[in-house]
Design a protein around this motif. Structure first.
Motif, PDB file in Angstrom:
ATOM      1  N   LEU A 265       0.823  -1.212   0.000  1.00 48.12           N
ATOM      2  CA  LEU A 265       0.000   0.000   0.000  1.00 48.12           C
ATOM      3  C   LEU A 265       0.857   1.262   0.000  1.00 48.12           C
ATOM      4  O   LEU A 265       0.480   2.288  -0.584  1.00 48.12           O
ATOM      5  N   ARG A 266       2.009   1.187   0.611  1.00 48.83           N
ATOM      6  CA  ARG A 266       2.871   2.378   0.706  1.00 48.83           C
ATOM      7  C   ARG A 266       3.639   2.644  -0.593  1.00 48.83           C
ATOM      8  O   ARG A 266       3.706   3.801  -1.052  1.00 48.83           O
ATOM      9  N   TYR A 267       4.169   1.597  -1.212  1.00 45.84           N
ATOM     10  CA  TYR A 267       5.099   1.834  -2.311  1.00 45.84           C
ATOM     11  C   TYR A 267       4.568   1.469  -3.691  1.00 45.84           C
ATOM     12  O   TYR A 267       5.248   1.716  -4.691  1.00 45.84           O
ATOM     13  N   ASP A 268       3.400   0.851  -3.786  1.00 48.58           N
ATOM     14  CA  ASP A 268       2.854   0.553  -5.118  1.00 48.58           C
ATOM     15  C   ASP A 268       2.586   1.864  -5.848  1.00 48.58           C
ATOM     16  O   ASP A 268       1.960   2.780  -5.301  1.00 48.58           O
ATOM     17  N   LEU A 271      -1.150   2.707  -6.190  1.00 47.64           N
ATOM     18  CA  LEU A 271      -1.861   2.960  -4.922  1.00 47.64           C
ATOM     19  C   LEU A 271      -1.266   4.175  -4.200  1.00 47.64           C
ATOM     20  O   LEU A 271      -1.967   5.137  -3.906  1.00 47.64           O
ATOM     21  N   ASN A 272      -0.022   4.088  -3.821  1.00 45.00           N
ATOM     22  CA  ASN A 272       0.725   5.226  -3.264  1.00 45.00           C
ATOM     23  C   ASN A 272       0.034   5.860  -2.037  1.00 45.00           C
ATOM     24  O   ASN A 272      -0.171   7.074  -1.981  1.00 45.00           O
ATOM     25  N   PHE A 273      -0.303   4.984  -1.024  1.00 46.74           N
ATOM     26  CA  PHE A 273      -0.841   5.518   0.230  1.00 46.74           C
ATOM     27  C   PHE A 273       0.336   5.927   1.125  1.00 46.74           C
ATOM     28  O   PHE A 273       0.777   5.179   1.996  1.00 46.74           O
ATOM     29  N   HIS A 274       0.841   7.127   0.881  1.00 47.71           N
ATOM     30  CA  HIS A 274       2.058   7.555   1.554  1.00 47.71           C
ATOM     31  C   HIS A 274       1.790   8.330   2.867  1.00 47.71           C
ATOM     32  O   HIS A 274       2.734   8.786   3.514  1.00 47.71           O
ATOM     33  N   TYR A 275       0.490   8.465   3.264  1.00 44.91           N
ATOM     34  CA  TYR A 275       0.193   9.221   4.490  1.00 44.91           C
ATOM     35  C   TYR A 275      -0.607   8.334   5.460  1.00 44.91           C
ATOM     36  O   TYR A 275      -1.680   7.838   5.107  1.00 44.91           O
ATOM     37  N   LEU A 276      -0.035   8.107   6.657  1.00 47.85           N
ATOM     38  CA  LEU A 276      -0.728   7.365   7.725  1.00 47.85           C
ATOM     39  C   LEU A 276      -1.388   8.398   8.641  1.00 47.85           C
ATOM     40  O   LEU A 276      -0.703   9.142   9.355  1.00 47.85           O
ATOM     41  N   SER A 277      -2.701   8.454   8.603  1.00 49.66           N
ATOM     42  CA  SER A 277      -3.423   9.469   9.387  1.00 49.66           C
ATOM     43  C   SER A 277      -3.862   8.962  10.759  1.00 49.66           C
ATOM     44  O   SER A 277      -4.135   9.765  11.661  1.00 49.66           O
ATOM     45  N   GLU A 278      -3.927   7.636  10.936  1.00 51.90           N
ATOM     46  CA  GLU A 278      -4.418   7.120  12.218  1.00 51.90           C
ATOM     47  C   GLU A 278      -3.964   5.690  12.431  1.00 51.90           C
ATOM     48  O   GLU A 278      -3.898   4.898  11.490  1.00 51.90           O
ATOM     49  N   LEU A 279      -3.648   5.361  13.711  1.00 53.99           N
ATOM     50  CA  LEU A 279      -3.337   3.997  14.110  1.00 53.99           C
ATOM     51  C   LEU A 279      -3.758   3.851  15.580  1.00 53.99           C
ATOM     52  O   LEU A 279      -3.346   4.637  16.436  1.00 53.99           O
ATOM     53  N   HIS A 280      -4.574   2.870  15.863  1.00 49.48           N
ATOM     54  CA  HIS A 280      -4.963   2.641  17.257  1.00 49.48           C
ATOM     55  C   HIS A 280      -5.294   1.174  17.462  1.00 49.48           C
ATOM     56  O   HIS A 280      -5.550   0.425  16.514  1.00 49.48           O
ATOM     57  N   TYR A 291      -5.964  -1.023  13.981  1.00 46.36           N
ATOM     58  CA  TYR A 291      -6.656  -0.358  12.867  1.00 46.36           C
ATOM     59  C   TYR A 291      -5.748   0.758  12.359  1.00 46.36           C
ATOM     60  O   TYR A 291      -5.337   1.626  13.121  1.00 46.36           O
ATOM     61  N   VAL A 292      -5.480   0.720  11.029  1.00 44.41           N
ATOM     62  CA  VAL A 292      -4.617   1.738  10.409  1.00 44.41           C
ATOM     63  C   VAL A 292      -5.406   2.416   9.297  1.00 44.41           C
ATOM     64  O   VAL A 292      -5.970   1.742   8.423  1.00 44.41           O
ATOM     65  N   HIS A 293      -5.411   3.754   9.314  1.00 45.78           N
ATOM     66  CA  HIS A 293      -6.103   4.506   8.270  1.00 45.78           C
ATOM     67  C   HIS A 293      -5.064   5.215   7.406  1.00 45.78           C
ATOM     68  O   HIS A 293      -4.217   5.962   7.901  1.00 45.78           O
ATOM     69  N   LEU A 294      -5.154   4.973   6.071  1.00 44.93           N
ATOM     70  CA  LEU A 294      -4.166   5.507   5.120  1.00 44.93           C
ATOM     71  C   LEU A 294      -4.858   6.424   4.117  1.00 44.93           C
ATOM     72  O   LEU A 294      -6.066   6.292   3.861  1.00 44.93           O
ATOM     73  N   TYR A 295      -4.047   7.314   3.541  1.00 47.39           N
ATOM     74  CA  TYR A 295      -4.601   8.252   2.557  1.00 47.39           C
ATOM     75  C   TYR A 295      -3.551   8.529   1.472  1.00 47.39           C
ATOM     76  O   TYR A 295      -2.352   8.614   1.736  1.00 47.39           O
ATOM     77  N   SER A 296      -4.078   8.677   0.224  1.00 53.79           N
ATOM     78  CA  SER A 296      -3.208   8.997  -0.916  1.00 53.79           C
ATOM     79  C   SER A 296      -3.561  10.384  -1.433  1.00 53.79           C
ATOM     80  O   SER A 296      -4.696  10.607  -1.883  1.00 53.79           O
ATOM     81  N   PHE A 297      -2.623  11.294  -1.357  1.00 55.73           N
ATOM     82  CA  PHE A 297      -2.858  12.636  -1.883  1.00 55.73           C
ATOM     83  C   PHE A 297      -2.840  12.654  -3.414  1.00 55.73           C
ATOM     84  O   PHE A 297      -3.383  13.561  -4.041  1.00 55.73           O
ATOM     85  N   ASN A 298      -2.205  11.641  -4.029  1.00 56.13           N
ATOM     86  CA  ASN A 298      -2.159  11.600  -5.495  1.00 56.13           C
ATOM     87  C   ASN A 298      -3.517  11.225  -6.081  1.00 56.13           C
ATOM     88  O   ASN A 298      -3.954  11.786  -7.090  1.00 56.13           O
ATOM     89  N   LEU A 322       7.877   2.153   7.579  1.00 56.20           N
ATOM     90  CA  LEU A 322       7.142   2.576   6.388  1.00 56.20           C
ATOM     91  C   LEU A 322       6.569   3.987   6.549  1.00 56.20           C
ATOM     92  O   LEU A 322       6.612   4.780   5.595  1.00 56.20           O
ATOM     93  N   TRP A 323       6.028   4.282   7.726  1.00 54.91           N
ATOM     94  CA  TRP A 323       5.467   5.619   8.009  1.00 54.91           C
ATOM     95  C   TRP A 323       6.010   6.079   9.377  1.00 54.91           C
ATOM     96  O   TRP A 323       5.720   5.455  10.407  1.00 54.91           O
ATOM     97  N   SER A 324       6.754   7.120   9.403  1.00 54.52           N
ATOM     98  CA  SER A 324       7.305   7.611  10.670  1.00 54.52           C
ATOM     99  C   SER A 324       6.195   8.101  11.615  1.00 54.52           C
ATOM    100  O   SER A 324       6.374   8.158  12.831  1.00 54.52           O
ATOM    101  N   GLY A 325       5.051   8.419  11.021  1.00 56.97           N
ATOM    102  CA  GLY A 325       3.935   8.873  11.854  1.00 56.97           C
ATOM    103  C   GLY A 325       3.334   7.782  12.722  1.00 56.97           C
ATOM    104  O   GLY A 325       2.484   8.068  13.575  1.00 56.97           O
ATOM    105  N   ALA A 326       3.780   6.527  12.541  1.00 61.10           N
ATOM    106  CA  ALA A 326       3.270   5.428  13.361  1.00 61.10           C
ATOM    107  C   ALA A 326       4.004   5.312  14.693  1.00 61.10           C
ATOM    108  O   ALA A 326       3.623   4.498  15.542  1.00 61.10           O
TER     109      ALA A 326
END
Length: 372
Positions: A265-268, A271-280, A291-298, A322-326
């Motif tokens: 999901l991160r590097y395809d 797909l290019n979901f390069h932003y992790l907005s939530e993890l809990h 639960y991980v929520h991802l978002y693609s700005f592209n 993969l995401w430093s925000g985690a």
């Protein structure tokens, strides 16, 4: 008649006249005294006046008889008899008046005493009635208070009995660790039963297929194809459109494929979901879940990645590479739920401290120190 006899006659007449006058004055004085005292009625006053008039008439008669010059012997006897009769009559009248005055006075005193006694009895009865009325009101209020006190006492007694029973059960346990283990086992059993019900409800809501296809169905298909192309068809345990969360494409990974799917999901490139907005993390009592929520700005697309973990040993790879925000969300899940993230650069407790015992967001959490 000789001069000596005249002189004796005059002396006798003067003595009788003085005696009658003294008697009249005495009767008059007694009459006045009785009138002042006010204890004689009209009949008594009339009797006193009649006696006084009679005495005066007798005195006049005696005086007249003495002037007319009756024979000495007859006059002496008549005067003596008249004087004796007048004296006896006056004495009897005085005794009668005195007795009647005493009776009247005693009756007057008795009337006054009766009035006072009646007034005192009436006042006492009124005071008693007021007291009884007041006591009745107090008794009624005290009755309500007694009922409230009885209820409070019953509640306190029931509470004390429950506490005593609890203490007795705790006291029977020789080993505190054994008692704690039993409590944890009971809590787990209860949590498992509740979790089964929740799981059924969750599956019925999340896997619900609407009558019309979701606008994000094509995005979900694209993501699933990319994962199966790289990892095979068994990499996912489930995938669906979450109709309760804005039709977000949701993927359920296995613990051993969780990190590989996240990497796709991160590097395809598509797909290019390069932003992790939530993890809990969440404790479902039968299992743990990330639960991980991802978002693609592209592409302006969202996606959710979930993984179910064993509750007794919840271990999963870290997504920090993969995401430093985690970083901080994974530390929080470790701090409050005890989930271990392998490969995390600095996994630590960030809210409670390293010496804290237990994980507060677990459903069976019991404080180590109940006093805190």
């Amino acid at each position: 008649m000789s001069e000596e006899q005249d002189l004796a006659q005059q002396k006798k007449e003067a003595a009788a006249k003085a005696k009658a006058a003294a008697l009249a004055r005495r009767q008059s004085k007694e009459s006045v005294t009785e009138e002042r005292e006010g204890n004689m009625n009209v009949a008594k006053q009339k009797a006193a006046a009649a006696a006084k008039a009679k005495a005066v008439a007798l005195a006049r008669r005696q005086s007249k008889e003495s002037v007319t010059g009756e024979p000495e012997g007859n006059m002496d006897v008549a005067k003596q008899k008249a004087a004796a009769a007048a004296k006896a009559k006056a004495a009897a009248l005085a005794r009668k008046q005195s007795k009647e005055s005493g009776i009247a006075e005693s009756e007057g005193n008795m009337d006054v005493a009766k009035q006072k006694a009646a007034a005192a009895a009436k006042a006492k009865a009124a005071a008693l009635a007021r007291k009884q009325s007041k006591e009745s009101g107090i008794a009624e209020s005290e009755g309500n208070m007694d009922a409230a006190k009885q209820k409070a006492a019953a509640a306190a007694k029931a509470k004390a009995a429950a506490l005593a029973k609890k203490k007795e059960l705790v006291g029977k346990e020789e080993d505190p660790e054994k008692a704690k283990a039993k409590a944890i086992a009971a809590a787990k059993a209860k949590a498992a039963a509740a979790a089964k019900t929740r799981a059924r409800v969750e599956e019925s809501t999340e896997v619900h297929t609407p009558d019309e296809p979701s606008p994000n169905q094509s995005i979900l298909d694209q993501i699933v194809q990319a994962i199966e192309r790289n990892l095979g068809q068994g990499a996912l345990t489930d995938y669906y459109i979450n109709n309760l969360s804005k039709d977000v494409p949701t993927l359920v990974a296995k613990p051993d494929t969780y990190f590989q799917i996240a990497k796709i999901l991160r590097y395809d490139e598509q797909l290019n979901f390069h932003y992790l907005s939530e993890l809990h993390g969440t404790d479902f009592e039968t299992h743990m879940e990330i639960y991980v929520h991802l978002y693609s700005f592209n592409t302006n697309h969202s996606a959710a990645l979930k993984v179910k973990l064993d509750r007794d040993s919840p271990v999963v790879p870290s997504l920090v590479p993969l995401w430093s925000g985690a970083n901080w969300p994974e530390c929080e899940a470790y701090d409050l739920l005890g989930i271990l993230f392998q490969g995390h650069p600095d996994l630590k407790r960030i809210l409670l401290g390293e010496d804290w015992v237990g994980y507060p967001l677990r459903k069976d959490y019991q404080p180590y120190d109940v006093e805190v």
